[in-house]
Design a protein around this motif. Sequence first.
Motif, PDB file in Angstrom:
ATOM      1  N   LEU A  28     -15.290   4.359  13.601  1.00  0.00           N
ATOM      2  CA  LEU A  28     -15.277   3.892  12.216  1.00  0.00           C
ATOM      3  C   LEU A  28     -13.925   4.251  11.620  1.00  0.00           C
ATOM      4  O   LEU A  28     -13.572   5.428  11.544  1.00  0.00           O
ATOM      5  N   VAL A  29     -13.169   3.234  11.212  1.00  0.00           N
ATOM      6  CA  VAL A  29     -11.862   3.444  10.601  1.00  0.00           C
ATOM      7  C   VAL A  29     -12.019   3.322   9.093  1.00  0.00           C
ATOM      8  O   VAL A  29     -12.385   2.266   8.581  1.00  0.00           O
ATOM      9  N   ALA A  30     -11.754   4.412   8.378  1.00  0.00           N
ATOM     10  CA  ALA A  30     -11.788   4.412   6.915  1.00  0.00           C
ATOM     11  C   ALA A  30     -10.355   4.239   6.432  1.00  0.00           C
ATOM     12  O   ALA A  30      -9.550   5.156   6.496  1.00  0.00           O
ATOM     13  N   GLU A  31     -10.050   3.041   5.964  1.00  0.00           N
ATOM     14  CA  GLU A  31      -8.678   2.694   5.582  1.00  0.00           C
ATOM     15  C   GLU A  31      -8.726   1.553   4.572  1.00  0.00           C
ATOM     16  O   GLU A  31      -9.330   0.518   4.849  1.00  0.00           O
ATOM     17  N   ASP A  32      -8.082   1.719   3.429  1.00  0.00           N
ATOM     18  CA  ASP A  32      -8.108   0.685   2.392  1.00  0.00           C
ATOM     19  C   ASP A  32      -6.916  -0.263   2.450  1.00  0.00           C
ATOM     20  O   ASP A  32      -6.951  -1.343   1.858  1.00  0.00           O
ATOM     21  N   GLN A  33      -5.875   0.087   3.176  1.00  0.00           N
ATOM     22  CA  GLN A  33      -4.696  -0.771   3.289  1.00  0.00           C
ATOM     23  C   GLN A  33      -4.869  -1.732   4.469  1.00  0.00           C
ATOM     24  O   GLN A  33      -4.985  -1.299   5.620  1.00  0.00           O
ATOM     25  N   GLU A  34      -4.857  -3.042   4.175  1.00  0.00           N
ATOM     26  CA  GLU A  34      -5.107  -4.060   5.203  1.00  0.00           C
ATOM     27  C   GLU A  34      -4.154  -3.964   6.390  1.00  0.00           C
ATOM     28  O   GLU A  34      -4.581  -4.078   7.544  1.00  0.00           O
ATOM     29  N   PHE A  35      -2.862  -3.772   6.133  1.00  0.00           N
ATOM     30  CA  PHE A  35      -1.892  -3.690   7.225  1.00  0.00           C
ATOM     31  C   PHE A  35      -2.223  -2.521   8.147  1.00  0.00           C
ATOM     32  O   PHE A  35      -2.234  -2.660   9.374  1.00  0.00           O
ATOM     33  N   ASN A  36      -2.494  -1.347   7.561  1.00  0.00           N
ATOM     34  CA  ASN A  36      -2.818  -0.164   8.371  1.00  0.00           C
ATOM     35  C   ASN A  36      -4.106  -0.365   9.159  1.00  0.00           C
ATOM     36  O   ASN A  36      -4.205   0.034  10.326  1.00  0.00           O
ATOM     37  N   LEU A  37      -5.094  -1.004   8.520  1.00  0.00           N
ATOM     38  CA  LEU A  37      -6.361  -1.269   9.196  1.00  0.00           C
ATOM     39  C   LEU A  37      -6.158  -2.210  10.380  1.00  0.00           C
ATOM     40  O   LEU A  37      -6.658  -1.963  11.476  1.00  0.00           O
ATOM     41  N   LEU A  38      -5.393  -3.264  10.170  1.00  0.00           N
ATOM     42  CA  LEU A  38      -5.113  -4.212  11.251  1.00  0.00           C
ATOM     43  C   LEU A  38      -4.381  -3.535  12.408  1.00  0.00           C
ATOM     44  O   LEU A  38      -4.708  -3.751  13.582  1.00  0.00           O
ATOM     45  N   LEU A  39      -3.419  -2.696  12.093  1.00  0.00           N
ATOM     46  CA  LEU A  39      -2.676  -1.972  13.119  1.00  0.00           C
ATOM     47  C   LEU A  39      -3.606  -1.068  13.930  1.00  0.00           C
ATOM     48  O   LEU A  39      -3.582  -1.083  15.169  1.00  0.00           O
ATOM     49  N   LEU A  40      -4.438  -0.289  13.240  1.00  0.00           N
ATOM     50  CA  LEU A  40      -5.364   0.612  13.932  1.00  0.00           C
ATOM     51  C   LEU A  40      -6.361  -0.161  14.777  1.00  0.00           C
ATOM     52  O   LEU A  40      -6.643   0.209  15.927  1.00  0.00           O
ATOM     53  N   LYS A  41      -6.920  -1.237  14.227  1.00  0.00           N
ATOM     54  CA  LYS A  41      -7.876  -2.044  14.993  1.00  0.00           C
ATOM     55  C   LYS A  41      -7.222  -2.606  16.252  1.00  0.00           C
ATOM     56  O   LYS A  41      -7.831  -2.603  17.324  1.00  0.00           O
TER      57      LYS A  41
END
Length: 148
Positions: A28-41
């Motif tokens: 589960l990735v808790a991240e509100d910034q779309e760019f950071n979320l996309l990178l982590l995913k």
Amino acid sequence: MIHTKICRSTKSHHLKPYNNSIENVNILVAEDQEFNLLLLKTILEKAKAKVSSAKNGVEVLDFFFDKKEVDIVLMDLNMPKMDGYETIQQLKKLAPEMPIIVQTANAMTGEMEKCLDLGADDYIAKPIDQTELILKIAKLVNKEVLIN
């Protein structure tokens, strides 16, 4: 360095070979910034992990109230509604054994210690090093023991 995993039996301790795979790990990735979320995913899915996301601490807790399968949480600190600090504390009350890795751009002196004191299990600073992240996840999920 040899990676091993300890398996406990009633009679003795055995050492099993260990690998750093995070394949099929539910993250589960808790991240509100779309760019950071996309990178982590992208990083995690490339390593064959199963990735879900939450944009704030309230969504993280809802994940657990809904009893969705999670093996480890990657927690950003600066999120709306409920920040990562509060979410760590609340999550450890709900699921004390749940591993949490804080991932943040706030790499200030004392920040890691504060997060660990709140209940986080590890800490990684942004920008994220892919190899370091995968090793940290594998270590916490697989309860790795390193032997020189």
